[in-house]
Design a protein around this motif. Structure first.
Motif, PDB file in Angstrom:
ATOM      1  N   GLU A 374      -6.526  -7.919   5.713  1.00 22.12           N
ATOM      2  CA  GLU A 374      -5.112  -8.114   5.143  1.00 22.12           C
ATOM      3  C   GLU A 374      -5.011  -7.566   3.755  1.00 22.12           C
ATOM      4  OE1 GLU A 374      -2.629 -10.454   7.022  1.00 22.12           O
ATOM      5  OE2 GLU A 374      -3.680  -9.967   8.820  1.00 22.12           O
ATOM      6  N   LEU A 375      -5.965  -6.876   3.150  1.00 22.75           N
ATOM      7  CA  LEU A 375      -6.044  -6.539   1.951  1.00 22.75           C
ATOM      8  C   LEU A 375      -4.569  -5.989   1.356  1.00 22.75           C
ATOM      9  CD1 LEU A 375      -8.966  -5.499  -0.024  1.00 22.75           C
ATOM     10  CD2 LEU A 375      -7.013  -3.924   0.190  1.00 22.75           C
ATOM     11  N   VAL A 376      -4.402  -6.350   0.198  1.00 23.33           N
ATOM     12  CA  VAL A 376      -3.134  -5.815  -0.432  1.00 23.33           C
ATOM     13  C   VAL A 376      -3.565  -5.445  -1.831  1.00 23.33           C
ATOM     14  CG1 VAL A 376      -0.794  -6.499  -1.310  1.00 23.33           C
ATOM     15  CG2 VAL A 376      -1.606  -7.573   0.661  1.00 23.33           C
ATOM     16  N   PHE A 377      -3.083  -4.204  -2.028  1.00 20.78           N
ATOM     17  CA  PHE A 377      -3.943  -3.418  -3.302  1.00 20.78           C
ATOM     18  C   PHE A 377      -3.046  -3.915  -4.227  1.00 20.78           C
ATOM     19  CE2 PHE A 377      -5.250  -0.329  -0.210  1.00 20.78           C
ATOM     20  CZ  PHE A 377      -6.612  -0.559  -0.316  1.00 20.78           C
ATOM     21  N   LYS A 378      -3.579  -4.306  -5.313  1.00 17.67           N
ATOM     22  CA  LYS A 378      -2.989  -4.888  -6.818  1.00 17.67           C
ATOM     23  C   LYS A 378      -2.504  -3.819  -7.573  1.00 17.67           C
ATOM     24  CE  LYS A 378      -6.005  -8.856  -7.191  1.00 17.67           C
ATOM     25  NZ  LYS A 378      -7.170  -9.300  -7.600  1.00 17.67           N
ATOM     26  N   PRO A 379      -1.665  -3.701  -8.390  1.00 14.57           N
ATOM     27  CA  PRO A 379      -1.059  -2.590  -9.252  1.00 14.57           C
ATOM     28  C   PRO A 379      -2.311  -1.802 -10.007  1.00 14.57           C
ATOM     29  CG  PRO A 379       0.422  -4.376  -9.482  1.00 14.57           C
ATOM     30  CD  PRO A 379      -0.818  -4.803  -8.507  1.00 14.57           C
ATOM     31  N   GLU A 380      -3.143  -3.077 -10.491  1.00 13.81           N
ATOM     32  CA  GLU A 380      -4.197  -2.277 -11.400  1.00 13.81           C
ATOM     33  C   GLU A 380      -5.260  -1.501 -10.559  1.00 13.81           C
ATOM     34  OE1 GLU A 380      -3.319  -5.309 -11.270  1.00 13.81           O
ATOM     35  OE2 GLU A 380      -4.974  -6.756 -11.002  1.00 13.81           O
ATOM     36  N   GLU A 381      -5.403  -1.808  -9.400  1.00 13.03           N
ATOM     37  CA  GLU A 381      -6.161  -1.032  -8.429  1.00 13.03           C
ATOM     38  C   GLU A 381      -5.589   0.389  -8.022  1.00 13.03           C
ATOM     39  OE1 GLU A 381      -8.541  -4.841  -6.288  1.00 13.03           O
ATOM     40  OE2 GLU A 381      -6.584  -3.835  -5.333  1.00 13.03           O
ATOM     41  N   VAL A 382      -4.125   0.316  -7.716  1.00 13.58           N
ATOM     42  CA  VAL A 382      -3.641   1.551  -7.427  1.00 13.58           C
ATOM     43  C   VAL A 382      -3.814   2.538  -8.739  1.00 13.58           C
ATOM     44  CG1 VAL A 382      -1.357   2.460  -6.991  1.00 13.58           C
ATOM     45  CG2 VAL A 382      -2.088   0.212  -5.986  1.00 13.58           C
ATOM     46  N   LYS A 383      -3.762   1.966  -9.738  1.00  9.05           N
ATOM     47  CA  LYS A 383      -3.812   2.766 -10.998  1.00  9.05           C
ATOM     48  C   LYS A 383      -5.189   3.426 -10.982  1.00  9.05           C
ATOM     49  CE  LYS A 383      -2.489   2.513 -15.890  1.00  9.05           C
ATOM     50  NZ  LYS A 383      -2.810   1.926 -17.014  1.00  9.05           N
ATOM     51  N   ARG A 384      -6.256   2.909 -10.666  1.00  9.52           N
ATOM     52  CA  ARG A 384      -7.371   3.218 -10.549  1.00  9.52           C
ATOM     53  C   ARG A 384      -7.860   4.334  -9.643  1.00  9.52           C
ATOM     54  NH1 ARG A 384     -10.867  -1.718 -10.116  1.00  9.52           N
ATOM     55  NH2 ARG A 384     -12.503  -0.368  -9.329  1.00  9.52           N
ATOM     56  N   TYR A 485       3.312   5.755  -7.834  1.00 10.92           N
ATOM     57  CA  TYR A 485       2.721   4.248  -7.508  1.00 10.92           C
ATOM     58  C   TYR A 485       2.994   3.913  -6.034  1.00 10.92           C
ATOM     59  CZ  TYR A 485       1.863  -0.658  -7.145  1.00 10.92           C
ATOM     60  OH  TYR A 485       1.549  -1.637  -6.646  1.00 10.92           O
ATOM     61  N   GLN A 486       4.125   4.305  -5.629  1.00 11.35           N
ATOM     62  CA  GLN A 486       4.707   4.039  -4.227  1.00 11.35           C
ATOM     63  C   GLN A 486       3.913   4.997  -3.189  1.00 11.35           C
ATOM     64  OE1 GLN A 486       8.462   5.920  -3.108  1.00 11.35           O
ATOM     65  NE2 GLN A 486       9.350   4.157  -2.233  1.00 11.35           N
ATOM     66  N   MET A 487       3.753   6.029  -3.778  1.00  7.22           N
ATOM     67  CA  MET A 487       2.817   6.914  -2.605  1.00  7.22           C
ATOM     68  C   MET A 487       1.423   6.658  -2.651  1.00  7.22           C
ATOM     69  SD  MET A 487       4.259  11.035  -3.250  1.00  7.22           S
ATOM     70  CE  MET A 487       3.808  10.929  -5.158  1.00  7.22           C
ATOM     71  N   LYS A 488       0.773   6.304  -3.672  1.00  8.50           N
ATOM     72  CA  LYS A 488      -0.651   5.910  -3.576  1.00  8.50           C
ATOM     73  C   LYS A 488      -0.705   4.583  -2.759  1.00  8.50           C
ATOM     74  CE  LYS A 488      -2.845   6.401  -7.713  1.00  8.50           C
ATOM     75  NZ  LYS A 488      -3.095   6.267  -9.117  1.00  8.50           N
ATOM     76  N   PHE A 489       0.152   3.685  -3.171  1.00  7.71           N
ATOM     77  CA  PHE A 489       0.068   2.524  -2.349  1.00  7.71           C
ATOM     78  C   PHE A 489       0.236   2.705  -0.957  1.00  7.71           C
ATOM     79  CE2 PHE A 489       1.618  -1.643  -0.732  1.00  7.71           C
ATOM     80  CZ  PHE A 489       0.929  -2.525  -1.576  1.00  7.71           C
ATOM     81  N   VAL A 490       1.018   3.264  -0.566  1.00 10.64           N
ATOM     82  CA  VAL A 490       1.415   3.539   0.982  1.00 10.64           C
ATOM     83  C   VAL A 490       0.237   4.190   1.617  1.00 10.64           C
ATOM     84  CG1 VAL A 490       2.894   4.886   2.593  1.00 10.64           C
ATOM     85  CG2 VAL A 490       3.908   3.507   0.914  1.00 10.64           C
ATOM     86  N   ALA A 491      -0.285   5.464   0.753  1.00  8.65           N
ATOM     87  CA  ALA A 491      -1.154   6.331   1.491  1.00  8.65           C
ATOM     88  C   ALA A 491      -2.605   5.409   1.563  1.00  8.65           C
ATOM     89  CB  ALA A 491      -1.656   7.316   0.561  1.00  8.65           C
ATOM     90  N   ALA A 492      -2.890   4.712   0.589  1.00 13.66           N
ATOM     91  CA  ALA A 492      -4.206   3.876   0.566  1.00 13.66           C
ATOM     92  C   ALA A 492      -3.951   2.652   1.551  1.00 13.66           C
ATOM     93  CB  ALA A 492      -4.254   3.236  -0.785  1.00 13.66           C
ATOM     94  N   SER A 493      -3.029   2.102   1.737  1.00 17.31           N
ATOM     95  CA  SER A 493      -2.722   0.810   2.733  1.00 17.31           C
ATOM     96  C   SER A 493      -2.898   1.674   4.191  1.00 17.31           C
ATOM     97  CB  SER A 493      -1.430   0.418   2.745  1.00 17.31           C
ATOM     98  OG  SER A 493      -1.317  -0.244   1.174  1.00 17.31           O
ATOM     99  N   ILE A 494      -2.288   2.784   4.367  1.00 16.17           N
ATOM    100  CA  ILE A 494      -2.545   3.332   5.762  1.00 16.17           C
ATOM    101  C   ILE A 494      -4.021   3.707   5.874  1.00 16.17           C
ATOM    102  CG2 ILE A 494      -1.790   5.300   7.267  1.00 16.17           C
ATOM    103  CD1 ILE A 494       0.919   5.123   6.096  1.00 16.17           C
ATOM    104  N   LEU A 495      -4.547   4.614   5.082  1.00 12.79           N
ATOM    105  CA  LEU A 495      -5.729   5.272   4.889  1.00 12.79           C
ATOM    106  C   LEU A 495      -7.082   4.379   5.249  1.00 12.79           C
ATOM    107  CD1 LEU A 495      -5.528   8.467   2.860  1.00 12.79           C
ATOM    108  CD2 LEU A 495      -5.823   8.478   5.282  1.00 12.79           C
ATOM    109  N   HIS A 496      -6.801   3.167   4.448  1.00 15.61           N
ATOM    110  CA  HIS A 496      -7.714   2.096   4.466  1.00 15.61           C
ATOM    111  C   HIS A 496      -7.932   1.527   6.291  1.00 15.61           C
ATOM    112  CE1 HIS A 496     -10.032  -1.660   3.690  1.00 15.61           C
ATOM    113  NE2 HIS A 496      -8.826  -2.320   3.872  1.00 15.61           N
ATOM    114  N   ARG A 497      -6.867   1.465   6.706  1.00 19.04           N
ATOM    115  CA  ARG A 497      -6.807   0.965   8.149  1.00 19.04           C
ATOM    116  C   ARG A 497      -7.094   2.042   9.343  1.00 19.04           C
ATOM    117  NH1 ARG A 497      -3.933  -1.861   4.701  1.00 19.04           N
ATOM    118  NH2 ARG A 497      -4.163  -4.022   4.701  1.00 19.04           N
ATOM    119  N   TYR A 498      -6.199   3.282   9.079  1.00 18.97           N
ATOM    120  CA  TYR A 498      -6.221   4.114   9.946  1.00 18.97           C
ATOM    121  C   TYR A 498      -6.727   5.636   9.684  1.00 18.97           C
ATOM    122  CZ  TYR A 498      -2.956   0.953  12.002  1.00 18.97           C
ATOM    123  OH  TYR A 498      -2.459  -0.453  12.381  1.00 18.97           O
ATOM    124  N   HIS A 499      -7.200   6.264  10.625  1.00 15.80           N
ATOM    125  CA  HIS A 499      -7.351   7.707  10.515  1.00 15.80           C
ATOM    126  C   HIS A 499      -6.211   8.374  11.255  1.00 15.80           C
ATOM    127  CE1 HIS A 499      -8.710  11.692  10.948  1.00 15.80           C
ATOM    128  NE2 HIS A 499      -8.495  11.890  12.088  1.00 15.80           N
TER     129      HIS A 499
END
Ligand code: HEM
Length: 537
Positions: A374-384, A485-499
């Motif tokens: 259920e991990l939710v990426f934090k803004p500072e993580e998205v930035k990295r 920010y929006q694109m990175k958050f969405v892309a990371a949230s999907i890729l972390h869970r799915y291929h």
């Protein structure tokens, strides 16, 4: 080559022969044969020369046949080919007596001149404004001069404020975790193909409405319902685009008689307006009853409703409607189509996906893993996420969400490459072509290589006049930081869970529109990654 020269070739031999009285001594049939021979010669000559330079200028119709042929195949590639053959700039000659004449450029020196150095000499212009006025009114997208400056200043202050950043980050978490991921989980569980572009368009529409109006239209609710406001907005945009390819007198006549696309436009705008004015009315009531202190809204509508114009009077409902509608247009589909192209490129470049996953894994490991998925990426993580930033920029270089943009010349001018610009000329800058020019990006310009954006593992930005996906100069995209920010958050949230797997044989081609949609969407299936429990499953 220009149309003038070719016309002379056609006219002069026949004309001089006639003057010499030659035709008087030839039987009619021979005159026809000679004229046919001249016509065939000129045609073959034009085509040969045109093929070499990728430019054929026909008498009367100018370059229209080549453009139509280009549109049938891929107009952006056609423009790129012509620009390549012409050294980065060419003059498009439309049919005589039409307003289809313009200068097309992909030269970074010209872009800097146009967007920054001589900014006041290249506004959006009256032609653009009168074409989009019914939908966009005096909003930031269509306005110039003081009307634009005022909105830009206020919106810019807002976009850079801490409240705005926290509001946008919060609304994105909500949309991704309570809407997007559950929709994807259902598709994965049912092993059903979905149109990822459509899902992403719904996500960014809901998101930008929250930013503009402070309300959520609910396009991404389970079952993906059709929302009248969203549908009307899309229809109104499409009907407005039709005006750009229709002679002005014709669309004005259609508007007058309320026929065809103009009738469609009027009806769609009525639905958009009904929604907008209702939100404005309730917001005014909310603010005057002091309710805003409880809700502490920081959407753009609330900010502009509280402001006064230079005479100290509150802004009119019409102006507030224009502010919001323009913002929705700007942020509605730009990041979603960029994400769709990004996922399509990833599908062909597993090595890039692997590196992005490595970057995400490092972040989750530092958190001590993602036990419950259920991990939710934090803004500072998205930035990295620097590699992901590079991979998205590289997708935007090859598939910019706004593939071409335009300006109008106020006073006679000359581009740094020597192109002469007469007052009133329309200038098109070909953002799509710029990403595919060897002269700008080198021999591997057509390859998808996020590494070109990295130096010692850190993302390095490029000049806005070379990488023009977000425009440049005083009209640089206001939502650029938020969009990343929006694109990175969405892309990371999907890729972390799915291929994400694009369906075999699914045709992926750009649609000819103001925004670079995929014409047939992006049909995909999802495969859950080992070790992640999927939300909503
Ligand atoms: C990948 C995502 C995006 C791309 C590629 C992009 C690109 C652009 C481009 C090329 C322009 C110039 C358009 C023109 O003047 O004709 C622009 C302007 C603008 N963009 Fe974006 N945009 C993106 C996302 C967003 C988002 C998410 C928002 C807002 C939430 C936004 C807000 C704006 C605004 C307000 C302008 C008008 C700026 C002005 O004229 O002063 N953009 N954008």
């Amino acid at each position: 080559m220009d149309s003038g020269k070719q016309t002379t070739v056609i006219d002069s031999p026949a004309a001089s022969a006639a003057e010499a009285g030659l035709f008087r001594f030839l039987p009619e049939i021979q005159v026809i044969e000679i004229l046919m021979a001249i016509f065939i010669f000129v045609t073959i000559h034009s085509l040969r020369q045109g093929r070499r330079q990728r430019l054929v200028v026909w008498p009367v119709v100018g370059m229209l046949p080549s453009l139509l042929l280009g549109i049938r195949n891929n107009m952006y590639e056609w423009i790129t080919g012509v620009l390549d053959g012409q050294g980065g700039t060419f003059v498009f000659r439309g049919p005589w007596f039409t307003n289809l004449q313009c200068v097309v450029t992909a030269d970074p020196r010209n872009l800097e001149h146009l967007l920054k150095v001589k900014f006041p000499n290249f506004p959006k212009g009256e032609y653009f404004r009168s074409t989009v006025c019914d939908l966009l009114g005096d909003g930031i997208f269509s306005a110039d001069d003081e009307t634009w400056r005022r909105q830009r200043k206020t919106a810019s202050l807002e976009f850079h404020s801490a409240e705005f950043r926290s509001m946008t980050a919060q609304s994105l978490v909500e949309l991704v975790h309570s809407r997007l991921l559950p929709v994807l989980a259902v598709a994965e569980a049912q092993r059903a193909p979905i149109d990822l572009q459509d899902v992403l368009l719904r996500l960014t529409f809901d998101n930008v409405c929250m930013i503009a109006f402070g309300t959520d239209p609910g396009c991404l609710r389970p079952g993906l319902p059709e929302i009248p406001f969203a549908k009307a907005f899309e229809d109104a945009t499409e009907a407005t685009i039709i005006r750009f390819i229709t002679p002005t007198a014709i669309w004005k006549a259609l508007r007058y008689f309320d026929l065809g696309s103009e009738r469609w436009l009027r009806r769609s705008i009525a639905v958009v307006d009904e929604f907008a004015y209702e939100v404005i009315r309730t917001r005014r009531e909310e603010l005057s009853s002091g309710e805003q202190t409880r809700t502490a809204r920081s959407d753009l509508l609330t900010v502009f409703t509280k402001l006064r114009d230079e005479d100290g009077t509150p802004y009119s409902d019409k102006f507030l409607r224009d502010v919001c509608v323009n913002l929705i247009l700007a942020g509605r589909d730009t990041s979603s189509v960029a994400l769709a192209w990004f996922f399509w490129l990833l599908n062909q470049h597993p090595e890039v996906e692997e590196r992005i996953l490595g970057e995400i894994r490092k972040i989750t490991e530092e958190r001590g893993g993602d036990e419950d998925g259920e991990l939710v990426f934090k803004p500072e993580e998205v930035k990295r996420m620097e590699y992901l930033h590079a991979a998205l920029s590289e997708a935007l270089r090859l598939y910019p969400s706004v593939p071409v943009d335009h300006k109008e010349v106020v006073e006679d001018d000359v581009f740094p490459d020597g192109t002469v610009l007469k007052k009133g000329t329309k200038v098109i800058y070909a953002i799509f072509s710029m990403g595919r020019m060897e002269s700008i990006w080198g021999k591997d310009c057509r390859d998808y290589k996020p590494e070109r954006w990295l130096k010692d593992g850190r993302f390095m930005s490029e000049s806005a006049y070379k990488f023009t996906a977000f425009n440049g100069g005083p009209r640089l995209c206001l939502g650029k930081d938020f969009a990343y920010y929006q694109m990175k958050f969405v892309a990371a949230s999907i890729l972390h869970r799915y291929h994400v797997k694009v369906m075999e044989n699914h045709p992926v081609v750009p649609k000819m529109a103001l925004t670079m949609y995929m014409k047939y969407g992006l049909k995909i299936t999802l495969c859950a990654r080992d070790g992640t429990k999927v939300v909503g499953k």
